[in-house]
Write a protein that holds these residues in place. Structure first.
Motif, short mmCIF file in Angstrom:
data_model
loop_
_atom_site.label_atom_id
_atom_site.label_comp_id
_atom_site.label_asym_id
_atom_site.label_seq_id
_atom_site.Cartn_x
_atom_site.Cartn_y
_atom_site.Cartn_z
N ILE A 179 -2.30 10.17 -11.50
CA ILE A 179 -2.70 9.08 -11.25
C ILE A 179 -2.23 9.04 -9.62
O ILE A 179 -2.28 9.78 -8.96
N THR A 180 -3.78 8.81 -9.46
CA THR A 180 -4.79 8.91 -8.38
C THR A 180 -4.07 7.75 -7.06
O THR A 180 -4.26 6.31 -7.78
N GLY A 181 -3.88 7.44 -6.47
CA GLY A 181 -3.69 5.73 -5.57
C GLY A 181 -3.30 6.44 -3.98
O GLY A 181 -3.80 7.34 -3.84
N ASN A 182 -4.02 5.24 -3.54
CA ASN A 182 -3.80 4.92 -1.56
C ASN A 182 -2.59 4.74 -1.28
O ASN A 182 -2.85 4.88 0.13
N SER A 183 -1.51 4.76 -1.77
CA SER A 183 -0.49 4.82 -1.18
C SER A 183 1.35 4.84 -2.05
O SER A 183 0.33 4.67 -3.48
N LEU A 184 2.20 5.47 -1.76
CA LEU A 184 3.17 5.67 -2.97
C LEU A 184 2.75 4.67 -3.23
O LEU A 184 3.78 4.18 -4.78
N SER A 185 3.38 2.74 -2.87
CA SER A 185 3.51 1.85 -3.80
C SER A 185 3.33 2.22 -4.79
O SER A 185 2.72 1.38 -6.36
N ALA A 186 1.22 2.44 -4.46
CA ALA A 186 0.04 2.18 -5.57
C ALA A 186 0.63 2.91 -6.86
O ALA A 186 0.48 2.75 -7.70
N LEU A 187 0.93 3.99 -6.21
CA LEU A 187 1.05 5.13 -7.43
C LEU A 187 2.40 5.04 -8.39
O LEU A 187 2.35 5.00 -9.66
N ALA A 188 3.39 4.23 -7.81
CA ALA A 188 4.26 3.73 -8.39
C ALA A 188 4.28 2.82 -9.12
O ALA A 188 4.33 3.28 -10.72
N PHE A 214 3.21 14.47 -14.95
CA PHE A 214 2.82 13.61 -14.44
C PHE A 214 1.84 14.75 -12.82
O PHE A 214 2.94 15.65 -12.81
N VAL A 215 0.43 14.11 -12.42
CA VAL A 215 0.07 14.90 -11.20
C VAL A 215 -0.48 13.35 -10.53
O VAL A 215 -0.83 12.44 -10.98
N PHE A 216 0.58 13.04 -9.83
CA PHE A 216 0.22 12.09 -8.15
C PHE A 216 -0.19 12.86 -7.59
O PHE A 216 -0.10 13.70 -6.83
N THR A 217 -2.04 12.19 -7.10
CA THR A 217 -2.55 12.57 -6.21
C THR A 217 -2.75 10.86 -5.03
O THR A 217 -2.72 10.14 -5.60
N LEU A 218 -1.92 11.53 -3.87
CA LEU A 218 -1.92 9.61 -2.59
C LEU A 218 -3.39 10.94 -1.90
O LEU A 218 -4.12 11.72 -1.34
N ASN A 219 -4.28 9.71 -1.95
CA ASN A 219 -5.34 9.16 -0.77
C ASN A 219 -5.66 8.45 -0.15
O ASN A 219 -5.81 7.22 0.10
N GLU A 220 -4.42 8.57 1.01
CA GLU A 220 -4.02 7.91 1.87
C GLU A 220 -5.76 7.28 2.62
O GLU A 220 -6.34 7.34 3.03
N THR A 221 -5.51 5.57 2.97
CA THR A 221 -6.57 5.15 3.49
C THR A 221 -6.71 5.20 5.05
O THR A 221 -5.32 5.00 5.59
N THR A 222 -7.23 5.81 5.42
CA THR A 222 -7.46 5.88 7.61
C THR A 222 -8.68 4.34 7.56
O THR A 222 -9.60 4.16 7.35
N CYS A 223 -7.71 3.49 8.85
CA CYS A 223 -8.62 2.43 8.99
C CYS A 223 -8.74 3.03 10.05
O CYS A 223 -8.38 3.83 10.74
N ALA A 224 -10.11 1.89 10.54
CA ALA A 224 -10.05 2.28 12.23
C ALA A 224 -9.07 1.67 13.16
O ALA A 224 -9.07 2.38 14.31
N ASN A 225 -8.73 0.66 12.65
CA ASN A 225 -8.10 -0.13 13.95
C ASN A 225 -6.32 0.28 12.67
O ASN A 225 -6.09 -0.40 11.59
N SER A 226 -4.91 0.77 13.56
CA SER A 226 -4.12 1.26 12.46
C SER A 226 -3.36 -0.65 12.74
O SER A 226 -2.18 0.50 10.96
N THR A 227 -3.96 -1.51 12.89
CA THR A 227 -2.48 -2.38 12.23
C THR A 227 -3.65 -3.12 11.67
O THR A 227 -2.90 -4.05 11.15
N ASP A 228 -5.14 -2.87 11.09
CA ASP A 228 -5.14 -3.66 9.35
C ASP A 228 -4.19 -3.35 8.20
O ASP A 228 -3.98 -1.84 8.55
N LEU A 229 -4.29 -4.30 7.71
CA LEU A 229 -3.83 -3.98 6.63
C LEU A 229 -4.42 -3.97 5.43
O LEU A 229 -5.49 -4.82 5.05
N VAL A 230 -4.15 -3.06 4.41
CA VAL A 230 -4.68 -2.21 3.56
C VAL A 230 -4.07 -2.49 2.02
O VAL A 230 -3.10 -2.46 1.86
#
Length: 786
Positions: free
Chosen positions: A72-81, A40-56
């Protein structure tokens, strides 16, 4: 108080630790698929928000990489799992489950690769899990091994916001000690392991059967450290406890000027164990204790979350219904949280608005919630959305962010049950009609069964239209029984999918909420009576909301499938389901047989022929025979037995003494307390049966050792006074209140310890003293049912 450390920690609260690594996912693969993590290759591409309080919302892709890896690529560890689980279910045709553990070992040596890219996007940013009481009805005696399995299950199913209550007593003990309270003043406040949830809620205080051991507190704290570390590794944001305001009564001995009120009596408990002391949020000491609680957790666990669970009026009304009073309570509590952690979000179960609806008018709810003046500083769990949603009548909690939850199960009841329409259609409609809805979640009182319903809602969080449940149930059966790619789903007997289709359209398709809105309870688990056992509705219904013959048909289809393909008998998933469906068939049969017996008895008169009593005797023997047979069936699998519950409780006494045998008085005392505590919850639920049979279970050992003797006593007397007893008011009254000797037949088949236990067993309206003796005796003498 160490002011330098205190100040440093407060300053650090502004920044949550966010360092992210995918190593936890490789470790998960290694735990469940040893030797395959390098594929497996897990690649994390975390989303950067203009407002850190925004939920993505989360998203992922699964594909075959250029180097042949499973990428497997995702924008969070939960997405990858979640992407990992999609690969497992859709490509490798396997999954992880409750009770039967991981089936990933059934994958062939070479992992199959995706033929096409799999994509997924969540429709809500949060997927929540746990009810505060789950930590008492399900997990109080769990080991680290149990928690490892649970956390892997949560991660793979996309849960990213779990409640984390374990070990909180250590925090409170330290906090109270830091304000000059002694251990002897604090310890009597804590409740036993199986009842800590209601101590944390402020419903009860103290522990009947013995004081909570200090060793227990230390061991649970160590367990919590492991749990939180693993949650973070798997991309979850834990919700930690805050200081609620509930304090030991002795607080006023140390702080005589503290502003306190006594909570109301809960569920008929004696004052000794309820009327918990509540420190007013307006008192400066409240803010001090809140700061200490938050800072102490940061000191022990790190600055790992901004979410804190805090419930002050669970099934207890506030001291006053005055709107200003209610507003000031929440404002003071909120301000104490923000002073401890400027980023804090108050997580509250909305259950109080359901359980105490007579008190909580819309006007009072709005006033109470308005005390939190920044909407985003609160997150409300609409606890029972599938049956009793509160978000609609409160206009989405007047703008506060909230989560749509399926509660489903009260007290760990075990009936087959679900509302497939309500948990697929309703949350999608809620999302379209409420701008403050930010998550879907699961809030079972007990994680006891019906796993398909829990998977269904968590999977719905990744689909913007209601899931087709027919296709979903078919895929469930095929994946559960196919044993990975080694047995193609096309090779399965059609009976397995037919059985689950029958269950889908019957037990799992309740649309009559007036007849029952949660998992059903078998009447043989209740204290015998001639009335009030059948047609119960509400949270513990005994009403069968479907045609019982359909479940029998499902059983026949499963049995026929196993005769066609013998390997199914070796499948842990099939074994579990077959026993579970059999349990439901027996439960329904017992209900029908009981109704026949009561019909015969109530129709009898003094002029009835002798055959009436013979009929009653035959019907009574049928009921007892059903229970003995059921107990033997349940005993075939550990998850349907009392023994693991008791053994896990006792294991903590062993752990605390670092010994393999109970040779010291301390270990024996702890063993007795933990065992008594475990059994008391299942039976009396209180020192003298305050919530009798609430958390009953259809478990081997409990059926034959506790329920059978109650029913034998009841039925023997019922038959003995028929037919004249029904017309004799005095004799009829004795049917439900009198103590009787126990049935002599079959005694020769019982070992001496079982005969002795029966002498202490109870039914219906036995005296409180004798009910209490029963639970104490079972706790001290329990042995696994042979």
């Amino acid at each position: 108080m160490r002011f330098a450390v205190f100040s440093y920690l407060l300053a650090s609260l502004q920044t949550i630790v966010t360092a992210t690594s995918v190593q936890g996912l490789y470790d998960l693969v290694q735990r469940r698929l040893p030797g395959h993590s390098e594929e497996f290759v897990f690649t994390l591409n975390e989303t950067t928000c203009a407002n850190s309080t925004d939920l993505v919302n989360d998203s992922f892709t699964v594909a075959t990489g250029a180097n042949g890896s499973i990428a497997i690529t995702g924008n969070s560890l939960s997405a990858l799992a979640t992407g990992l689980r999609r690969y497992l279910t859709e490509v490798a045709h396997t999954d992880v489950y409750w009770f039967i553990d991981s089936r990933l070992d059934e994958i062939t040596t070479t992992l199959p690769r995706p033929n096409a890219t799999i994509t997924g996007s969540s429709i809500v940013p949060w997927r929540y899990y746990f009810n505060t009481v789950t930590f008492s009805y399900t997990t109080p005696f769990w080991s680290w091994e149990d928690w490892e399995k649970e956390l892997d299950w949560l991660a793979l199913h996309g849960v990213n916001l779990p409640l984390a209550w374990v070990g909180f007593e250590k925090i409170l003990l330290d906090v109270f000690q830091s304000i000059n309270m002694t251990t002897s003043e604090i310890m009597p406040f804590f409740s036993g392991p199986a009842f800590q949830a209601w101590n944390r809620f402020g419903n009860i205080q103290g522990s009947w059967g013995g004081e909570l051991p200090l060793q227990w507190i230390d061991s649970q704290f160590e367990l919590q450290q492991k749990i939180l570390k693993r949650m973070l590794e798997l991309g979850m944001t834990p919700i930690l406890p805050a200081f609620t305001g509930f304090v030991p009564r002795t607080l006023t001995d140390v702080y005589p000027n503290a502003t306190v009120v006594n909570g109301s009596q809960w569920e008929g408990f004696p004052t000794e164990y309820t009327n918990t002391t509540f420190l007013a949020p307006s008192d400066p000491l409240f803010t001090v204790l809140q700061n200490l609680t938050i800072v102490k957790q940061i000191e022990y666990y790190g600055n790992i979350t901004q979410y804190y669970t805090l419930d002050q009026y669970n099934e207890n009304d506030p001291f006053s219904g005055d709107l200003d009073y209610l507003r000031n309570v929440t404002r003071g509590t909120w301000q104490s949280l923000k002073s401890a952690n400027a980023a804090a979000v108050w997580v509250m179960q909305g259950w109080l608005f359901t359980s105490n609806a007579d008190f909580w008018t819309n006007e009072r709810i709005e006033a109470y919630l308005s005390g939190v003046e920044v909407d985003s500083d609160m997150l409300i769990l609409d606890l029972f959305s599938e049956s009793q949603p509160e978000w609609q009548r409160t206009n989405s909690y007047y703008g506060k962010p909230w989560i749509w939850n399926m509660l489903h199960n009260y007290g760990g009841n075990m009936g087959l049950y679900g509302q497939i329409a309500n948990v697929t259609i309703n949350p999608i409609e809620a999302l379209a009609n409420s701008s403050s809805l930010v998550g879907f979640g699961l809030t079972p009182e007990g994680q006891q069964g019906n796993e398909i319903m829990y998977k269904l809602l968590l999977d719905q969080a990744w689909k913007n239209t209601p899931i087709d449940t027919s296709s979903y149930f078919r895929s469930w059966a095929q994946t559960r029984y196919a044993e990975g790619v080694s047995v193609p789903t096309s090779a399965l007997p059609s009976g397995v999918t037919t059985a689950w289709e029958l269950l889908r359209t019957s037990a799992y398709n309740n649309q009559n909420l007036s007849a029952g809105n949660a998992v059903s309870k078998a009447i043989y688990e209740l204290a015998p009576n001639i009335t009030k056992l059948t047609n119960r509705t509400g949270h513990h219904p005994t009403t069968v909301t479907y045609d019982p013959q359909i479940v029998i048909q499902a059983w026949n289809e499963l049995y026929r499938a196993a005769t066609q393909q013998q390997r199914l008998w070796e499948s842990p998933g099939f074994e579990h389901d077959f026993v579970d469906v059999t349990r439901q068939v027996f439960s329904n049969a017992f209900l029908s047989s009981y109704e026949s017996l009561i019909s015969t008895w109530t129709a009898s008169t003094i002029d009835s022929p002798p055959s009436t009593k013979e009929t009653l005797l035959s019907q009574a023997e049928t009921l007892i025979s059903l229970l003995h047979t059921l107990d033997a069936i349940l005993a075939t699998l550990p998850q349907f037995s009392l023994e693991p519950w008791i053994s896990s409780a006792r294991s903590w006494a062993l752990l605390n003494t670092n010994t393999t045998s109970f040779t010291t008085s301390t270990s024996l005392q702890d063993q007795n307390l933990l065992t008594y505590n475990a059994i008391n919850q299942l039976t009396l639920w209180g020192p003298t049966g305050q919530i009798n049979d609430y958390a009953s279970k259809s478990w081997a050992g409990l059926v034959a050792g506790y329920y059978v003797p109650r029913w034998e006593t009841f039925l023997e007397y019922l038959v003995s006074v028929a037919p004249e007893g029904y017309r004799d008011e005095e004799a009829r009254a004795r049917v439900v209140v009198v103590e009787m000797g126990f049935q002599k037949k079959r005694k020769e088949k019982r070992s001496p310890w079982r005969r002795k236990r029966l002498q202490y067993c109870t039914y219906g309206c036995m005296h409180e003293r004798q009910q209490t003796n029963t639970t104490h005796y079972m706790a001290s003498k329990y042995k696994p049912y042979p």
